[in-house]
Design a protein around this motif. Structure first.
Motif, short mmCIF file in Angstrom:
data_model
loop_
_atom_site.label_atom_id
_atom_site.label_comp_id
_atom_site.label_asym_id
_atom_site.label_seq_id
_atom_site.Cartn_x
_atom_site.Cartn_y
_atom_site.Cartn_z
N UNK A 23 -36.27 10.95 30.00
CA UNK A 23 -34.90 10.75 29.34
C UNK A 23 -34.27 12.30 29.49
N UNK A 24 -34.69 13.04 29.37
CA UNK A 24 -34.20 14.53 29.47
C UNK A 24 -33.51 14.73 30.85
N UNK A 25 -34.35 14.30 32.00
CA UNK A 25 -33.74 14.48 33.34
C UNK A 25 -32.78 13.43 33.53
N UNK A 26 -32.64 12.16 32.92
CA UNK A 26 -31.72 11.19 32.94
C UNK A 26 -30.41 11.52 32.61
N UNK B 83 -37.65 6.79 33.72
CA UNK B 83 -36.24 6.57 33.25
C UNK B 83 -35.20 7.05 34.30
N UNK B 84 -35.44 8.47 34.88
CA UNK B 84 -34.45 8.92 35.49
C UNK B 84 -34.59 8.54 37.04
N UNK B 85 -35.76 8.36 37.33
CA UNK B 85 -35.98 7.68 38.89
C UNK B 85 -35.30 6.70 39.08
N UNK B 86 -35.36 5.61 38.18
CA UNK B 86 -34.78 4.37 38.25
C UNK B 86 -33.31 4.25 38.61
N UNK B 87 -32.54 5.53 38.23
CA UNK B 87 -31.20 5.67 38.61
C UNK B 87 -30.73 6.37 39.69
N UNK B 88 -31.68 7.14 40.26
CA UNK B 88 -31.45 8.21 41.10
C UNK B 88 -31.98 8.17 42.41
N UNK B 89 -31.22 8.47 43.51
CA UNK B 89 -31.63 8.15 44.98
C UNK B 89 -32.60 9.23 45.35
N UNK B 90 -32.52 10.55 45.02
CA UNK B 90 -33.12 11.68 45.70
C UNK B 90 -34.48 12.04 44.80
N UNK B 91 -35.44 11.07 44.85
CA UNK B 91 -36.70 11.29 44.17
C UNK B 91 -37.96 11.50 45.04
N UNK B 92 -38.84 12.35 44.68
CA UNK B 92 -40.14 12.62 45.19
C UNK B 92 -41.10 12.01 43.98
N UNK B 93 -42.07 11.28 44.43
CA UNK B 93 -43.27 10.78 43.45
C UNK B 93 -44.28 11.52 43.43
N UNK B 94 -45.03 12.25 42.44
CA UNK B 94 -45.99 12.89 42.39
C UNK B 94 -46.42 13.41 41.01
N UNK B 95 -47.64 13.67 40.72
CA UNK B 95 -47.84 14.31 39.27
C UNK B 95 -47.67 15.51 39.14
N UNK B 96 -47.04 16.04 37.76
CA UNK B 96 -46.78 17.39 37.47
C UNK B 96 -47.86 18.39 37.68
N UNK B 97 -49.15 17.74 37.74
CA UNK B 97 -50.46 18.64 37.58
C UNK B 97 -51.06 18.84 38.94
N UNK B 98 -50.05 18.37 40.16
CA UNK B 98 -50.48 18.28 41.32
C UNK B 98 -49.87 19.42 42.12
N UNK B 99 -50.41 20.46 42.54
CA UNK B 99 -49.99 21.52 43.12
C UNK B 99 -49.01 21.23 44.30
N UNK B 100 -49.77 20.41 45.33
CA UNK B 100 -49.00 20.08 46.48
C UNK B 100 -47.60 19.12 45.99
N UNK B 101 -47.68 18.57 45.11
CA UNK B 101 -46.52 17.53 44.69
C UNK B 101 -45.37 18.59 44.23
N UNK B 102 -45.68 19.53 43.17
CA UNK B 102 -44.64 20.42 42.78
C UNK B 102 -44.05 21.52 43.86
N UNK B 103 -45.22 21.90 44.67
CA UNK B 103 -44.76 22.75 45.86
C UNK B 103 -43.65 21.87 46.79
N UNK B 104 -43.88 20.69 47.22
CA UNK B 104 -42.99 19.89 47.92
C UNK B 104 -41.72 19.72 47.37
N UNK B 105 -41.42 19.77 46.10
CA UNK B 105 -40.30 19.71 45.40
C UNK B 105 -39.74 21.10 45.60
N UNK B 106 -40.46 22.10 45.28
CA UNK B 106 -40.04 23.44 45.09
C UNK B 106 -39.32 23.88 46.68
N UNK B 107 -39.98 23.43 47.81
CA UNK B 107 -39.82 23.78 48.94
C UNK B 107 -38.40 23.26 49.48
#
Length: 390
Positions: free
Chosen positions: A22-25, A48-72
């Protein structure tokens, strides 16, 4: 929708948000207004925010590769929760990614022990406390400070979870059994007779510039924040003290972004409860109630833009949180009736309805507190069927 492996690289300045709740939304609404490009890392595609936004990556916040993929794919990364492990945050910073707030600031927000020790070292007002790894230390603490004793997990607790009120020595054995195997220290504190629960928001840019919002009252029921009253019903001296505390806490934490400082009023004095280094439930009133919302302010701060005006838009602002009704029905069905309440501003978070779940909020503005409060609760009652509980 794309996953963490197939998302296209960023071609312009991009802010990444870890978390799509909800905070991201609500942050996205301000991003649209400021034309700030945002990419989300959602734990689930139906967040909640993913449902209304086009630019979304799906991954767990405790997954280094997923968070790194966003940061990159972003030039700055921020957060709508404190669930990213500290090791991931420090790894990303070592690799040159920009996190706002930083790994060190988030470590403070993630750890109640660090908060207590840091604030006590600064001479800021905190309750008496003791750090222990052994629940059997509770009786000795109670001999000094009396029963009840409040025991908190130093890490991992949120929204009232990870907190126990131990009223008698007989409670300690059950408590010890319940927390067995949890590898986190305990913060022991005396049970405080709380006159008011309060909160204050402070935003801070990388250069140290700050903007502080008015002190607000957060009215609790069954451990849940049900209502926000702005400004808080306190004397000017206490409000000024809260503002000074907010400035000092923000500088000590070296925050970039928005921070909430939760406070207790007891015996005419303030005590720091805890901090949150992200937009906060106590600041939802700012969406209509302040010149600059907390969500816009957070984006301004992390993008190193001039901070906005924090004044209220009316003498009185009230926000009521909407909880899922006991029968499991969806309050959205009653939206037309609630919108008929004059001046009711309603926000839903895109969550599935279930009893007791925080599904949205309603805000009203006015000149008279009782009248403004009554309108907010009238809209909330029309949505959920729940009468004002206090």
């Amino acid at each position: 929708m794309s996953d963490a492996q197939t998302a296209p690289p960023a071609t312009r300045a991009m802010a990444g948000i870890v978390g799509a709740g909800q905070l991201a939304r609500m942050t996205l609404q301000s991003a649209i207004a400021l034309d700030v490009s945002v990419r989300l890392l959602a734990d689930r595609a139906d967040d909640g925010a993913a449902k209304i936004w086009r630019d979304v990556l799906v991954g767990a916040p405790n997954d280094l590769d997923a968070v790194r993929s966003l940061a990159a794919r972003c030039d700055v990364v921020t957060f709508d929760h404190e669930l990213v492990p500290h090791a991931i945050l420090t790894t990303l910073e070592a690799e040159g990614f920009v996190l706002r707030p930083s790994a060190a600031t988030l470590a403070l927000a993630q750890d109640k022990q660090k908060q207590r020790e840091s604030h006590a070292a600064l001479g800021l007002p905190v309750p008496p406390f003791q750090i222990s790894h052994d629940p059997n230390a509770v009786p000795a603490f109670a001999k000094v400070h009396g029963w009840p004793v409040v025991a908190k997990l130093a890490r991992g607790g949120y929204d009232g979870r990870g907190v126990w009120v131990l009223r008698h020595e007989q409670d300690v054995a059950d408590f010890a059994a319940e927390i067995a195997g949890r590898d986190t220290p305990l913060v022991l504190e005396p049970f405080i007779s709380i006159e008011q629960e309060l909160a204050i928001l402070v935003a801070r840019r990388p250069n140290g510039e700050q903007a502080v919002y008015p002190l607000v009252e957060t009215v609790q029921n069954d451990g849940i924040n049900r209502e926000i009253i702005a400004p808080a019903r306190v004397n000017p001296e206490l409000a000024a003290e809260a503002t000074e505390i907010a400035h000092r806490v923000a500088d000590a934490a070296d925050i970039t972004g928005i921070m909430a400082v939760e406070l207790f009023a007891t015996g005419g004095k303030l005590l720091i409860n805890e901090i949150a280094t992200r937009p906060h439930n106590s600041g939802h009133y700012t969406m209509e109630g302040a010149v600059t919302s907390q969500f816009e302010q957070h984006l301004r701060a992390i993008r190193d833009l001039p901070l906005g005006d924090t004044r209220l838009n009316a003498p009185q602002v009230v926000t009521v949180n909407i909880l899922g009704p006991a029968d499991g029905s969806d309050p959205v069905r009653q939206l037309p009736e609630a919108l008929a309440v004059p001046g009711a501003h309603i926000h839903f978070y895109g969550k599935g309805a279930r009893p007791g779940r925080k599904l949205g909020h309603v805000t009203t503005l006015g000149d008279n507190l009782d009248e403004t409060r009554n309108r907010a609760w009238r809209a909330a009652t029309l949505l959920t069927g729940e009468e004002r509980p206090f």
